[in-house]
Write a protein that holds these residues in place. Structure first.
Motif, short mmCIF file in Angstrom:
data_model
loop_
_atom_site.label_atom_id
_atom_site.label_comp_id
_atom_site.label_asym_id
_atom_site.label_seq_id
_atom_site.Cartn_x
_atom_site.Cartn_y
_atom_site.Cartn_z
N VAL A 34 0.85 -1.19 0.00
CA VAL A 34 0.00 0.00 0.00
C VAL A 34 0.88 1.24 0.00
O VAL A 34 1.86 1.32 0.74
CB VAL A 34 -0.93 0.01 1.23
N THR A 35 0.52 2.21 -0.83
CA THR A 35 1.28 3.46 -0.90
C THR A 35 0.43 4.62 -0.45
O THR A 35 -0.72 4.78 -0.89
CB THR A 35 1.78 3.71 -2.34
N LEU A 36 0.98 5.43 0.45
CA LEU A 36 0.38 6.70 0.85
C LEU A 36 0.93 7.75 -0.11
O LEU A 36 2.12 8.05 -0.11
CB LEU A 36 0.75 7.06 2.29
N LEU A 37 0.06 8.29 -0.94
CA LEU A 37 0.47 9.18 -2.02
C LEU A 37 -0.17 10.55 -1.85
O LEU A 37 -1.38 10.65 -1.58
CB LEU A 37 0.06 8.60 -3.37
N GLY A 38 0.61 11.59 -2.02
CA GLY A 38 0.06 12.93 -1.96
C GLY A 38 1.16 13.97 -2.00
O GLY A 38 2.34 13.66 -1.90
N PRO A 39 0.80 15.24 -2.15
CA PRO A 39 1.79 16.32 -2.20
C PRO A 39 2.40 16.58 -0.83
O PRO A 39 1.92 16.09 0.19
CB PRO A 39 0.97 17.52 -2.68
N SER A 40 3.47 17.36 -0.81
CA SER A 40 4.09 17.74 0.46
C SER A 40 3.07 18.43 1.35
O SER A 40 2.29 19.26 0.89
CB SER A 40 5.28 18.68 0.21
N ARG A 179 9.07 -4.47 -5.56
CA ARG A 179 7.83 -5.22 -5.73
C ARG A 179 8.08 -6.73 -5.65
O ARG A 179 7.31 -7.45 -5.00
CB ARG A 179 7.23 -4.86 -7.09
N GLU A 180 9.15 -7.19 -6.27
CA GLU A 180 9.47 -8.62 -6.25
C GLU A 180 9.80 -9.10 -4.83
O GLU A 180 9.36 -10.16 -4.41
CB GLU A 180 10.65 -8.90 -7.19
N ILE A 181 10.57 -8.29 -4.10
CA ILE A 181 10.93 -8.64 -2.72
C ILE A 181 9.69 -8.71 -1.84
O ILE A 181 9.54 -9.62 -1.01
CB ILE A 181 11.95 -7.63 -2.16
N GLN A 182 8.79 -7.76 -2.03
CA GLN A 182 7.56 -7.76 -1.23
C GLN A 182 6.75 -9.03 -1.47
O GLN A 182 6.22 -9.63 -0.53
CB GLN A 182 6.73 -6.51 -1.55
N LYS A 183 6.66 -9.45 -2.70
CA LYS A 183 5.90 -10.65 -3.03
C LYS A 183 6.58 -11.90 -2.49
O LYS A 183 5.92 -12.82 -1.99
CB LYS A 183 5.72 -10.77 -4.55
N LYS A 184 7.91 -11.96 -2.58
CA LYS A 184 8.64 -13.14 -2.10
C LYS A 184 8.55 -13.29 -0.59
O LYS A 184 8.47 -14.40 -0.07
CB LYS A 184 10.11 -13.06 -2.53
N THR A 185 8.58 -12.17 0.14
CA THR A 185 8.54 -12.24 1.60
C THR A 185 7.12 -12.25 2.15
O THR A 185 6.90 -12.59 3.31
CB THR A 185 9.28 -11.04 2.22
N ASP A 186 6.14 -11.86 1.31
CA ASP A 186 4.73 -11.79 1.73
C ASP A 186 4.56 -10.89 2.95
O ASP A 186 3.74 -11.14 3.83
CB ASP A 186 4.17 -13.18 2.00
N THR A 187 5.37 -9.83 3.01
CA THR A 187 5.30 -8.87 4.10
C THR A 187 4.45 -7.68 3.68
O THR A 187 4.49 -7.27 2.52
CB THR A 187 6.72 -8.37 4.46
N THR A 188 3.68 -7.13 4.61
CA THR A 188 2.93 -5.93 4.33
C THR A 188 3.89 -4.75 4.18
O THR A 188 4.67 -4.47 5.09
CB THR A 188 1.93 -5.63 5.47
N PHE A 189 3.86 -4.08 3.03
CA PHE A 189 4.67 -2.89 2.80
C PHE A 189 3.74 -1.68 2.78
O PHE A 189 2.71 -1.69 2.10
CB PHE A 189 5.39 -2.95 1.45
N ILE A 190 4.13 -0.63 3.51
CA ILE A 190 3.42 0.64 3.47
C ILE A 190 4.45 1.71 3.12
O ILE A 190 5.37 1.97 3.89
CB ILE A 190 2.73 0.98 4.79
N MET A 191 4.31 2.30 1.95
CA MET A 191 5.30 3.25 1.45
C MET A 191 4.71 4.64 1.32
O MET A 191 3.55 4.80 0.93
CB MET A 191 5.83 2.78 0.08
N VAL A 192 5.52 5.64 1.63
CA VAL A 192 5.17 7.04 1.42
C VAL A 192 5.91 7.55 0.20
O VAL A 192 7.13 7.32 0.06
CB VAL A 192 5.54 7.89 2.66
N THR A 193 5.20 8.21 -0.69
CA THR A 193 5.85 8.86 -1.83
C THR A 193 4.96 9.99 -2.35
O THR A 193 3.76 10.00 -2.10
CB THR A 193 6.15 7.86 -2.97
N HIS A 194 5.58 10.92 -3.07
CA HIS A 194 4.82 11.95 -3.79
C HIS A 194 4.88 11.70 -5.29
O HIS A 194 4.36 12.48 -6.07
CB HIS A 194 5.37 13.35 -3.47
N ASP A 195 5.54 10.58 -5.67
CA ASP A 195 5.76 10.24 -7.08
C ASP A 195 4.64 9.33 -7.57
O ASP A 195 4.56 8.15 -7.19
CB ASP A 195 7.12 9.55 -7.21
N GLN A 196 3.78 9.85 -8.43
CA GLN A 196 2.62 9.09 -8.91
C GLN A 196 3.04 7.86 -9.70
O GLN A 196 2.45 6.78 -9.54
CB GLN A 196 1.74 9.98 -9.79
N ASP A 197 4.04 7.99 -10.57
CA ASP A 197 4.49 6.86 -11.37
C ASP A 197 5.01 5.73 -10.49
O ASP A 197 4.77 4.55 -10.75
CB ASP A 197 5.59 7.29 -12.35
#
Length: 355
Positions: A34-40, A179-197
């Motif tokens: 899951v990614t938390l996305l938004g401007p500064s 993305r590959e590491i997250q799938k292999k470990t099956d760990t919940t990832f929560i990432m913060v970014t302002h980069d839409q791509d």
């Protein structure tokens, strides 16, 4: 292993009297990226810090599974964090950096070695085990930080803009690896970014935040193709916004004519006919008609004002009289300023916005 979801219930936070989180309510499923996305300034990093225990909410609670972890310190939560600056120990080599958490927990030496070696292999830095952090590139440091966090097998891994310091080409490469590491470990990832791509490339779900609120929650495809309001439509990429009013349940009136849409959202029934947010359509979803093509609705005459070469496409500025729209065409489709064209807008790509 028992599934452990993260529940964020009514989180509010203020700094110096300014409310930066306004009642965030969301559940993140075990094993999701899951990614938390938004401007500064939208509150995404503050929310990440509250999840990790580095900041306390003024109101609301955080649950990991059925356990309320709101008052637990970071070291008491089964959550690890990869910080923006990686925060590697400069006096320890790569192996010892990755092993640090296991050693602190007094894990047996042979178990430490097995888990560290496996993690170094997973993130593709086995050959760097004896290197010091000062000799590593940015991408290598990112991999070490990731390995150090994951070797402890946390329920959740938090990532605070982990790729922001890297150049564009390396960022794209590491997005795939992340993305590959997250799938292999099956760990919940929560990432913060302002980069839409970046958010679109790695996420199962994107939580779009704006002015302390969660304004849209959906898959990358949903958020990009079906933005709920003007902010999301424009933040998620190049988009034309058309002011309009409701005509019927499948038609709106724009300045240059009526537009057939797939369906008017239910909220418009109580909006007095006015579509406050307008209708959004992306550049790539406007079709330049070729001779002989015929469409029953949503075809409009326009004049090309300007064309801009973007490498893998042309950006056209098309004059409709009352407004100018941006249109994307393939590199082999050449239209020149002054050309008269017919443009078609397919109903399914016209998104009625809430505000």
């Amino acid at each position: 292993m028992e599934s452990v979801d993260l529940h964020i219930n009514g989180i509010k936070k203020s700094f110096a009297g300014k409310e930066v989180l306004k009642g965030i309510e969301v559940t993140i499923k075990d094993g999701e990226f899951v990614t938390l996305l938004g401007p500064s300034g939208c509150g995404k990093t503050t929310l990440l810090r509250i999840i990790g225990g580095f900041a306390k909410a003024d109101e609301g609670r955080v649950f990991l599974g059925n356990e309320d972890i709101s008052k637990k310190s970071p070291d008491k939560r089964d959550i690890n964090t990869v910080f923006q600056n990686y925060a590697l120990f400069p006096h320890l080599n790569v192996y010892k950096n990755v092993a640090f958490g296991l050693k602190s927990k007094k894990v047996p030496k042979d178990e430490i070695d097995r888990r560290v070696q496996a993690m170094l292999e997973l993130v593709n830095i086995t050959d760097l085990a004896s290197e010091m952090p000062s000799t590593l590139s940015g991408g290598q440091k990112q991999r070490v930080a990731l390995a150090r966090a994951l070797v402890n097998e946390p329920d959740i891994l938090l990532l605070d803009e982990p790729l922001s310091a890297l150049d564009a080409n390396l960022r794209k490469k590491l997005q795939v690896e992340l993305r590959e590491i997250q799938k292999k470990t099956d760990t919940t990832f929560i990432m913060v970014t302002h980069d839409q791509d970046e958010a679109i490339a790695v996420s199962d779900r994107i939580l779009v935040m704006y002015k302390g609120k969660l304004v849209q929650d959906g898959t990358p495809e949903d958020v990009y193709e079906h933005p709920v309001n003007r902010f999301v439509a424009t933040f998620m990429g190049e988009c034309n916004i058309l002011e309009c009013e409701k005509v019927s349940d499948t038609c709106v009136k724009a300045a240059f004519g009526n537009l057939v849409v797939e369906k008017i959202p239910a909220w418009m029934a109580d909006a007095g006919g006015k579509c406050c947010g307008g209708v959004a359509i992306r550049m790539e979803d406007i079709h330049v008609c070729t001779p002989g093509e015929h469409f029953e609705n949503n075809v409009f005459h326009a004049k090309i004002l300007e064309r801009i070469f973007r490498g893998d496409y042309w950006e056209l500025h098309a004059d409709f009289g009352p407004l100018t729209l941006r249109v994307m065409t393939d590199p082999d489709q050449i239209y020149n300023p002054g050309d008269e064209v017919e443009l078609y807008m397919e109903p399914q790509y016209l998104q009625v916005l809430s505000d």
